[in-house]
Scaffold this active site. Structure first.
Site, PDB file in Angstrom:
ATOM      1  N   SER A 127      60.483 -86.248  58.425  1.00 42.83           N
ATOM      2  CA  SER A 127      60.335 -87.073  57.940  1.00 42.83           C
ATOM      3  C   SER A 127      61.626 -88.288  57.907  1.00 42.83           C
ATOM      4  CB  SER A 127      60.238 -87.125  56.434  1.00 42.83           C
ATOM      5  OG  SER A 127      60.677 -88.159  55.581  1.00 42.83           O
ATOM      6  N   GLU A 129      62.954 -89.629  55.539  1.00 43.91           N
ATOM      7  CA  GLU A 129      63.647 -89.505  54.332  1.00 43.91           C
ATOM      8  C   GLU A 129      64.894 -88.727  54.813  1.00 43.91           C
ATOM      9  OE1 GLU A 129      64.079 -89.481  50.754  1.00 43.91           O
ATOM     10  OE2 GLU A 129      63.144 -91.497  51.427  1.00 43.91           O
ATOM     11  N   TYR A 151      63.709 -83.421  48.242  1.00 46.94           N
ATOM     12  CA  TYR A 151      62.561 -83.509  49.270  1.00 46.94           C
ATOM     13  C   TYR A 151      63.260 -83.556  50.447  1.00 46.94           C
ATOM     14  CZ  TYR A 151      59.154 -85.786  52.126  1.00 46.94           C
ATOM     15  OH  TYR A 151      58.170 -85.905  53.067  1.00 46.94           O
TER      16      TYR A 151
HETATM   17  N1  GDD Z   1      56.756 -94.420  44.478  1.00 45.18           N
HETATM   18  C1  GDD Z   1      57.371 -95.266  43.937  1.00 45.18           C
HETATM   19  N2  GDD Z   1      56.863 -95.982  42.524  1.00 45.18           N
HETATM   20  N3  GDD Z   1      58.302 -96.021  44.736  1.00 45.18           N
HETATM   21  C2  GDD Z   1      58.812 -97.232  44.100  1.00 45.18           C
HETATM   22  C3  GDD Z   1      58.500 -97.795  43.025  1.00 45.18           C
HETATM   23  C4  GDD Z   1      57.523 -97.173  42.042  1.00 45.18           C
HETATM   24  O1  GDD Z   1      56.977 -97.655  41.119  1.00 45.18           O
HETATM   25  N4  GDD Z   1      59.261 -98.890  42.463  1.00 45.18           N
HETATM   26  C5  GDD Z   1      59.999 -99.132  43.649  1.00 45.18           C
HETATM   27  N5  GDD Z   1      59.663 -98.046  44.740  1.00 45.18           N
HETATM   28  C6  GDD Z   1      60.537 -97.780  45.731  1.00 45.18           C
HETATM   29  C7  GDD Z   1      61.223 -96.404  46.131  1.00 45.18           C
HETATM   30  O2  GDD Z   1      62.436 -96.238  45.181  1.00 45.18           O
HETATM   31  C8  GDD Z   1      61.511 -96.217  47.500  1.00 45.18           C
HETATM   32  O3  GDD Z   1      62.611 -96.886  47.787  1.00 45.18           O
HETATM   33  C9  GDD Z   1      60.312 -97.045  48.104  1.00 45.18           C
HETATM   34  O4  GDD Z   1      59.724 -97.743  47.101  1.00 45.18           O
HETATM   35  C10 GDD Z   1      59.057 -96.110  48.823  1.00 45.18           C
HETATM   36  O5  GDD Z   1      58.673 -95.104  47.800  1.00 45.18           O
HETATM   37  P1  GDD Z   1      57.530 -94.194  47.992  1.00 45.18           P
HETATM   38  O6  GDD Z   1      56.304 -95.149  48.420  1.00 45.18           O
HETATM   39  O7  GDD Z   1      57.589 -93.162  47.073  1.00 45.18           O
HETATM   40  O8  GDD Z   1      57.929 -93.513  49.355  1.00 45.18           O
HETATM   41  P2  GDD Z   1      59.257 -92.823  50.050  1.00 45.18           P
HETATM   42  O9  GDD Z   1      59.943 -93.886  51.171  1.00 45.18           O
HETATM   43  O10 GDD Z   1      60.110 -92.411  48.717  1.00 45.18           O
HETATM   44  O11 GDD Z   1      58.605 -91.491  50.737  1.00 45.18           O
HETATM   45  C11 GDD Z   1      57.576 -91.718  51.327  1.00 45.18           C
HETATM   46  O12 GDD Z   1      58.045 -91.810  52.770  1.00 45.18           O
HETATM   47  C12 GDD Z   1      58.714 -90.703  53.508  1.00 45.18           C
HETATM   48  C13 GDD Z   1      59.097 -91.163  54.878  1.00 45.18           C
HETATM   49  O13 GDD Z   1      60.211 -91.531  54.903  1.00 45.18           O
HETATM   50  C14 GDD Z   1      56.722 -90.293  51.283  1.00 45.18           C
HETATM   51  O14 GDD Z   1      55.535 -90.366  52.028  1.00 45.18           O
HETATM   52  C15 GDD Z   1      57.319 -89.070  51.944  1.00 45.18           C
HETATM   53  O15 GDD Z   1      56.611 -87.973  51.835  1.00 45.18           O
HETATM   54  C16 GDD Z   1      57.794 -89.361  53.439  1.00 45.18           C
HETATM   55  O16 GDD Z   1      58.535 -88.451  53.861  1.00 45.18           O
END
Ligand code: GDD
Length: 327
Positions: A127, A129, A151
């Site tokens: 990922s 991440e 994670y």
């Molecule tokens: N989930 C979430 N909810 N994220 C938020 C929110 C909210 O209300 N508001 C802002 N965000 C911001 C998070 O802080 C983060 O910076 C961004 O939106 C994306 O969050 P997520 O959609 O939860 O995804 P992620 O980037 O943390 O992780 C996803 O992508 C990775 C690949 O880079 C997941 O799919 C991981 O499993 C994956 O590895």
């Protein structure tokens, strides 16, 4: 007929990958955790030809059993605890499933394969991440990893274990460093789907507002359907390797909101969006943007769906779903 085993088959990527492999004539087995997992019905509806096996990444004997039944040519390890925010509250469990789980499946494949180390080709879902506090822009395969969440740390463990099994035992083990990838099948805890669902419901008058965390964060967002194609291509190469899979474009959550609300003709969206400290993370990944030159040149892969198409596809799907359930 080739045979494939997918761990994490009930997730977004597992669903898209099953359909892709079935369309290529594979016999597909999907590993599902737990008794009466309610998500099994979703898989059965989405891809009825997938054979469901039960097993758990934490239980190595269940993995060996699944390998003996599926007899796969290819294993795709998509199973993980994948919600970053949850990983601070459940750091040990996340480390076990997302990190040690990779070692368990690699070791099970090694035992199953006996003297023929490359009998099974292996894909590990690494990922972006792992880049966390990014040390280079854009991020590529050689960029120093600096994870910012339990994670991310667990994913780094799985990533290096995959490389180690390749180098130690000559296994055909590849790792795809996938940047964020979304679709209408995305879970509602992730920001894109949380927004698409809320925007659809606000447009239909079913909801007033949505609470989010840090909307300045920037991600390189692609379409999951495009990304599973890259996974498959990796395993068709003569040599296993690691590849960044990304669009090469980055947009903020705010920009996602702009396009989403604009699509339903709401321009003054600020009155519908609130920020709530509970959605901010203890350590944030501020910016991700990937350089997928290696995948484009070696695998001949490139993304087909643009950012705007992705956002509108998700909104349209949620509008449909909400209208149906309202009716
Ligand atoms: N989930 C979430 N909810 N994220 C938020 C929110 C909210 O209300 N508001 C802002 N965000 C911001 C998070 O802080 C983060 O910076 C961004 O939106 C994306 O969050 P997520 O959609 O939860 O995804 P992620 O980037 O943390 O992780 C996803 O992508 C990775 C690949 O880079 C997941 O799919 C991981 O499993 C994956 O590895």
């Amino acid at each position: 007929m080739k045979r494939a085993l997918i761990t994490g088959v009930t997730g977004q990527d597992g669903m898209y990958l099953s359909r892709l492999l079935l369309s290529k004539g594979y016999e597909v087995y999907g590993l599902v955790r737990g008794q009466n997992n309610p998500k099994i019905d979703l898989v059965r509806e989405w891809a009825p030809d997938v054979t469901i096996l039960t097993g758990d990444l934490l239980d190595q004997s269940s993995l060996l059993r699944a390998l003996n039944i599926a007899k796969p040519d290819e294993v795709y390890n998509l199973g993980a605890i994948s919600f970053v925010a949850y990983s601070w509250e459940n750091a040990q469990l996340t480390s076990q499933v997302t990190g040690l789980g990779v070692l368990n499946i690699l070791e099970a494949i090694r035992l199953y394969s006996g003297d023929d180390a490359s009998k099974v080709r292996f894909y590990q879902a690494s990922s972006s991440e792992m880049f966390g506090r990014v040390q280079e822009v854009p991020q590529r395969e050689t960029t120093l990893l600096w994870p910012r969440s339990p994670y991310g740390v667990a994913k780094v463990f799985g990533h290096y274990m995959t490389i180690n099994y390749r180098e130690s035992y000559g296994m055909h083990a590849s790792s795809g460093i996938l940047f964020n990838h979304e679709s209408p099948l995305r879970g509602p805890e992730f920001v894109t789907r949380k927004i698409s669902l809320a925007v659809a419901r606000i447009a239909l008058g079913l909801q007033e507002s949505v609470s989010l965390g840090n909307i300045e964060a920037k991600r390189d967002w692609g379409f999951a359907g495009d990304y599973v194609e890259a996974m498959w291509r990796m395993l068709q190469q003569d040599h296993a390797d690691d590849y960044v899979i990304s669009t090469g474009e980055t947009y903020s959550v705010q920009h996602f909101l702009d396009i989403a609300f604009n699509h339903v003709n709401i321009s003054d969206w600020e009155k519908h969006v609130f920020q709530d400290p509970k959605f901010f993370r203890p350590a944030e990944v501020d910016l991700l943007i990937g350089d997928s030159t290696k995948a484009r040149t070696t695998l001949g892969w490139e993304p087909q769906v643009s950012f705007e198409q992705l956002v509108t596809m998700m909104i349209d799907a949620d509008l449909e779903r909400e209208k149906r359930s309202k009716a």
